[in-house]
Design a protein around this motif. Structure first.
Motif, PDB file in Angstrom:
ATOM      1  N   LEU A 110       0.825  -1.206   0.000  1.00 49.01           N
ATOM      2  CA  LEU A 110       0.000   0.000   0.000  1.00 49.01           C
ATOM      3  C   LEU A 110       0.860   1.256   0.000  1.00 49.01           C
ATOM      4  O   LEU A 110       0.537   2.246  -0.672  1.00 49.01           O
ATOM      5  N   GLU A 111       1.966   1.239   0.722  1.00 52.17           N
ATOM      6  CA  GLU A 111       2.848   2.402   0.752  1.00 52.17           C
ATOM      7  C   GLU A 111       3.483   2.642  -0.609  1.00 52.17           C
ATOM      8  O   GLU A 111       3.642   3.798  -1.035  1.00 52.17           O
ATOM      9  N   GLN A 112       3.851   1.576  -1.309  1.00 55.21           N
ATOM     10  CA  GLN A 112       4.404   1.734  -2.657  1.00 55.21           C
ATOM     11  C   GLN A 112       3.369   2.325  -3.603  1.00 55.21           C
ATOM     12  O   GLN A 112       3.673   3.214  -4.406  1.00 55.21           O
ATOM     13  N   MET A 113       2.129   1.823  -3.507  1.00 54.29           N
ATOM     14  CA  MET A 113       1.081   2.355  -4.373  1.00 54.29           C
ATOM     15  C   MET A 113       0.769   3.809  -4.017  1.00 54.29           C
ATOM     16  O   MET A 113       0.557   4.640  -4.908  1.00 54.29           O
ATOM     17  N   ARG A 141       1.435  11.334  -8.924  1.00 55.94           N
ATOM     18  CA  ARG A 141       0.465  11.653  -9.979  1.00 55.94           C
ATOM     19  C   ARG A 141      -0.644  12.577  -9.499  1.00 55.94           C
ATOM     20  O   ARG A 141      -1.528  12.956 -10.277  1.00 55.94           O
ATOM     21  N   GLY A 142      -0.619  12.928  -8.218  1.00 61.10           N
ATOM     22  CA  GLY A 142      -1.653  13.813  -7.692  1.00 61.10           C
ATOM     23  C   GLY A 142      -2.972  13.120  -7.419  1.00 61.10           C
ATOM     24  O   GLY A 142      -4.023  13.783  -7.357  1.00 61.10           O
ATOM     25  N   VAL A 143      -2.954  11.791  -7.248  1.00 62.38           N
ATOM     26  CA  VAL A 143      -4.163  11.030  -6.931  1.00 62.38           C
ATOM     27  C   VAL A 143      -4.298  10.927  -5.411  1.00 62.38           C
ATOM     28  O   VAL A 143      -3.344  10.536  -4.729  1.00 62.38           O
ATOM     29  N   PHE A 144      -5.460  11.265  -4.895  1.00 64.71           N
ATOM     30  CA  PHE A 144      -5.662  11.192  -3.449  1.00 64.71           C
ATOM     31  C   PHE A 144      -5.492   9.759  -2.961  1.00 64.71           C
ATOM     32  O   PHE A 144      -6.074   8.821  -3.501  1.00 64.71           O
TER      33      PHE A 144
END
Length: 218
Positions: free
Chosen positions: A86-89, A96-99
């Motif tokens: 999860l931390e890598q994702m 990319r600026g994705v919340f």
């Protein structure tokens, strides 16, 4: 009027729909929580600002250890999996600026991690006999409406909690009827989810806040 509940809130909804009396509902919540407690430390969860199709594409591209735990709204999901994955994702999403926010709980609810406690939970609930539903019940596991059927408790396993589909399914067919949602959690996350999912000018929705008693509990 139909009822629905998100995650463990499904037990409260099942009680409201007549599947359980109060004693049975408390028993289900207790045994479910005790079983899930055995998985502590075996994964985490993250809230992500992506639609379901986008989230599935990301998981397929990068990491098979992560699963979609819940479809919260048309533009948000919750993911479950090992913390390092999860931390890598999250790092990729941040670039990319994705919340993406990793949740402050030490469990991977609604994932395959919970499958290991399914049998112990079912054994602990042996003899429990849900009654036929007295009112329509919308499942946040399948996103469909049940009418007159018995509701069986789920373990919070790998079947995703489809709150988005369920909230849409729950909306009344008449434009003259307003939907009402009651939030009883400690945080306002479900409030935002319900508002985003139910936002239709022809079908007004009202969100009822927690009671004052709920605000004072820890």
């Amino acid at each position: 009027m139909p009822v629905l509940g998100h995650s463990v809130g499904e037990v409260a909804a099942a009680y409201a729909a007549g599947a359980f009396d109060l004693e049975q509902a408390v028993r289900v919540i207790h045994e479910r929580s005790a079983a899930q407690g055995l998985t502590r430390g075996h994964g985490r969860m993250a809230a992500v600002g992506l639609a379901l199709a986008e989230a599935l594409a990301e998981i397929a591209r990068y990491d098979t250890e992560i699963e979609v735990a819940a479809v919260n709204s048309p533009a948000s999901v919750t993911l479950s999996g090992p913390l390092p994955a999860l931390e890598q994702m999250k790092a990729r999403f941040d670039r990319r600026g994705v919340f993406c926010r990793i949740l402050d709980l030490d469990y991977a609810f609604h994932s395959r991690t919970m499958d290991r406690v399914r049998e112990p939970l079912l054994q602990s609930l042996a003899g429990l006999e849900p009654a036929p539903l007295s009112r329509p019940f919308v499942s946040t596991v399948t996103g469909t409406m049940l009418e007159g059927k018995c509701w069986v408790p789920n373990t919070g396993g790998k079947t995703s909690a489809r709150q988005c589909d369920s909230t849409r399914q729950w909306r009344p067919s008449s434009s003259r009827v307003a939907a009402s949602f009651s939030r009883s959690g400690r945080t306002p996350s479900c409030r935002t989810i319900c508002r985003r999912t139910s936002a239709r000018p022809s079908h007004p929705a009202a969100l009822l806040p927690r009671s004052s008693a709920m605000r004072t509990t820890s």
